[in-house]
Design a protein around this motif. Sequence first.
Motif, short mmCIF file in Angstrom:
data_model
loop_
_atom_site.label_atom_id
_atom_site.label_comp_id
_atom_site.label_asym_id
_atom_site.label_seq_id
_atom_site.Cartn_x
_atom_site.Cartn_y
_atom_site.Cartn_z
N HIS A 74 -2.94 4.44 27.43
CA HIS A 74 -4.04 5.39 27.62
C HIS A 74 -4.99 5.40 26.43
O HIS A 74 -6.20 5.54 26.60
CB HIS A 74 -3.47 6.79 27.88
CG HIS A 74 -2.71 6.88 29.16
ND1 HIS A 74 -1.43 6.39 29.28
CD2 HIS A 74 -3.04 7.38 30.38
CE1 HIS A 74 -1.01 6.59 30.53
NE2 HIS A 74 -1.96 7.19 31.20
N THR A 75 -4.44 5.22 25.24
CA THR A 75 -5.30 5.11 24.05
C THR A 75 -6.23 3.92 24.18
O THR A 75 -7.43 4.00 23.88
CB THR A 75 -4.43 4.98 22.79
OG1 THR A 75 -3.54 6.08 22.70
CG2 THR A 75 -5.29 4.91 21.54
N ILE A 76 -5.69 2.80 24.62
CA ILE A 76 -6.47 1.57 24.75
C ILE A 76 -7.50 1.69 25.86
O ILE A 76 -8.64 1.22 25.74
CB ILE A 76 -5.52 0.38 24.95
CG1 ILE A 76 -4.73 0.15 23.66
CG2 ILE A 76 -6.29 -0.88 25.34
CD1 ILE A 76 -3.54 -0.76 23.82
N GLY B 58 -8.80 5.11 17.37
CA GLY B 58 -7.50 5.22 18.01
C GLY B 58 -6.43 4.52 17.21
O GLY B 58 -6.69 3.62 16.40
N PHE B 59 -5.19 4.94 17.45
CA PHE B 59 -4.02 4.29 16.86
C PHE B 59 -2.95 4.22 17.93
O PHE B 59 -2.77 5.17 18.71
CB PHE B 59 -3.48 5.07 15.66
CG PHE B 59 -2.12 4.61 15.20
CD1 PHE B 59 -2.00 3.53 14.34
CD2 PHE B 59 -0.97 5.24 15.65
CE1 PHE B 59 -0.75 3.08 13.92
CE2 PHE B 59 0.29 4.80 15.24
CZ PHE B 59 0.39 3.72 14.38
N THR B 60 -2.24 3.10 17.99
CA THR B 60 -1.12 3.01 18.92
C THR B 60 0.02 2.22 18.31
O THR B 60 -0.20 1.23 17.60
CB THR B 60 -1.53 2.36 20.26
OG1 THR B 60 -0.38 2.27 21.11
CG2 THR B 60 -2.13 0.98 20.07
N ALA B 61 1.22 2.70 18.53
CA ALA B 61 2.42 1.98 18.12
C ALA B 61 3.20 1.57 19.36
O ALA B 61 3.34 2.35 20.30
CB ALA B 61 3.30 2.87 17.23
N HIS B 62 3.65 0.34 19.37
CA HIS B 62 4.42 -0.28 20.47
C HIS B 62 3.93 0.16 21.86
O HIS B 62 4.66 0.79 22.62
CB HIS B 62 5.92 -0.02 20.32
CG HIS B 62 6.29 1.34 19.79
ND1 HIS B 62 6.32 2.47 20.58
CD2 HIS B 62 6.66 1.73 18.56
CE1 HIS B 62 6.69 3.49 19.85
NE2 HIS B 62 6.91 3.08 18.62
N LEU C 179 -16.59 17.94 15.84
CA LEU C 179 -15.54 17.37 15.02
C LEU C 179 -15.23 15.93 15.45
O LEU C 179 -15.35 15.60 16.63
CB LEU C 179 -14.25 18.20 15.14
CG LEU C 179 -14.23 19.58 14.49
CD1 LEU C 179 -12.95 20.31 14.87
CD2 LEU C 179 -14.34 19.47 12.97
N PRO C 180 -14.80 15.08 14.52
CA PRO C 180 -14.31 13.76 14.91
C PRO C 180 -13.04 13.90 15.76
O PRO C 180 -12.28 14.86 15.59
CB PRO C 180 -13.99 13.08 13.58
CG PRO C 180 -14.70 13.88 12.54
CD PRO C 180 -14.78 15.28 13.06
N VAL C 181 -12.82 12.93 16.61
CA VAL C 181 -11.63 12.93 17.48
C VAL C 181 -10.90 11.60 17.32
O VAL C 181 -11.50 10.52 17.42
CB VAL C 181 -12.01 13.12 18.96
CG1 VAL C 181 -10.77 12.95 19.85
CG2 VAL C 181 -12.62 14.50 19.19
N GLY C 182 -9.61 11.70 17.07
CA GLY C 182 -8.75 10.53 17.07
C GLY C 182 -7.71 10.66 18.16
O GLY C 182 -7.33 11.77 18.54
N VAL C 183 -7.26 9.53 18.67
CA VAL C 183 -6.20 9.52 19.68
C VAL C 183 -5.10 8.58 19.20
O VAL C 183 -5.38 7.45 18.77
CB VAL C 183 -6.72 9.05 21.05
CG1 VAL C 183 -5.56 8.96 22.05
CG2 VAL C 183 -7.79 10.00 21.57
N THR C 184 -3.87 9.06 19.24
CA THR C 184 -2.74 8.23 18.87
C THR C 184 -1.76 8.21 20.02
O THR C 184 -1.40 9.26 20.56
CB THR C 184 -2.08 8.72 17.57
OG1 THR C 184 -0.94 7.91 17.28
CG2 THR C 184 -1.66 10.17 17.65
N GLY C 185 -1.35 7.02 20.44
CA GLY C 185 -0.49 6.89 21.60
C GLY C 185 0.72 6.03 21.31
O GLY C 185 0.63 5.00 20.63
N TYR C 186 1.86 6.45 21.85
CA TYR C 186 3.13 5.75 21.63
C TYR C 186 3.68 5.27 22.97
O TYR C 186 3.81 6.07 23.90
CB TYR C 186 4.12 6.67 20.92
CG TYR C 186 3.59 7.10 19.57
CD1 TYR C 186 3.86 6.36 18.43
CD2 TYR C 186 2.75 8.21 19.45
CE1 TYR C 186 3.34 6.71 17.19
CE2 TYR C 186 2.22 8.57 18.23
CZ TYR C 186 2.51 7.83 17.10
OH TYR C 186 1.97 8.18 15.89
#
Length: 279
Positions: free
Chosen positions: A161-163, A180-184, A148-155
């Motif tokens: 850690h996402t970066i 990946g996705f990250t907010a602030h 499966l595809p894997v995405g990581v989202t970090g806040y």
Amino acid sequence: MSCPDCFNGSVHDGAATGTVTKLHGLDVYVAEPSSGNPPKAIIVLIPDIFGWTFVNLHLMADSFAKKKDYRVYIPEFMNGNAAPVSMLESLQKVIVPKTWYETFSKPYHVLWLLVTALPAIFFNRPGKTFPVVKSFMESLRRNEAAHLPVGVTGYCWGGKHTILLAEGFTVDSKPLMDAGFTAHPSFLSLFDDIEKMTVPVSFAIGDKDNQVNPTQAKQLEKIVLDKPDGQKGECRVYAGYGHGFACRGDVLNDDPKGAVEAEEQALAWFEKHFEGVTY
């Protein structure tokens, strides 16, 4: 680096619908597709400094799972050292006191914040916690995410850690994450961390965030847009929003519109980058 804004915001209303299990040696909150369909991808949500039990992130995981048929994991990466959610109330009383009593009690709340914030920052410094994150991601890729595809989202804390994961770690010739996705994000080494990324990452940053200011956001955007095809990222700046807006709200702007749009940004990014991914 960290800042007082990492600890502000509010607790959201709602009842989480996921379950808690043990996975690869860690406690994990799990949100499954409500449609009953098999998951089409796995998202690992790396939390802010308030850790894996914070209801705001449970509700976000439930939403991701419901809207896009993802299985979402929020692992306990902090070994019990998350900051207490009660800090949210104390910080608001320090920054925006609403009564004479809250103004009078500021010294107490400042002391409480120091006593609780400093240990959370120390025990969860990225150099200590990233090996735990990376090990979990390796086990996940070998097992549940083998096909499966894997995405990581970090806040906030999770953004660092996402970066770091976006540097392009692999196991069994497969990337630990496909997007990946990250907010602030916090704790960044600007711009070295961004230069090292080889996996596409989408950024959501408020223009009043003192972790990544608008000038730095513009430079960050240039770096991720100049990367080779397959590695290009994006950076969206949210006018009027400060740190924490995507998962907690912030004392500068409690309008939930920013959080809703940041979630839509994350889901659109994952949908785009999961398309055609097969293992």
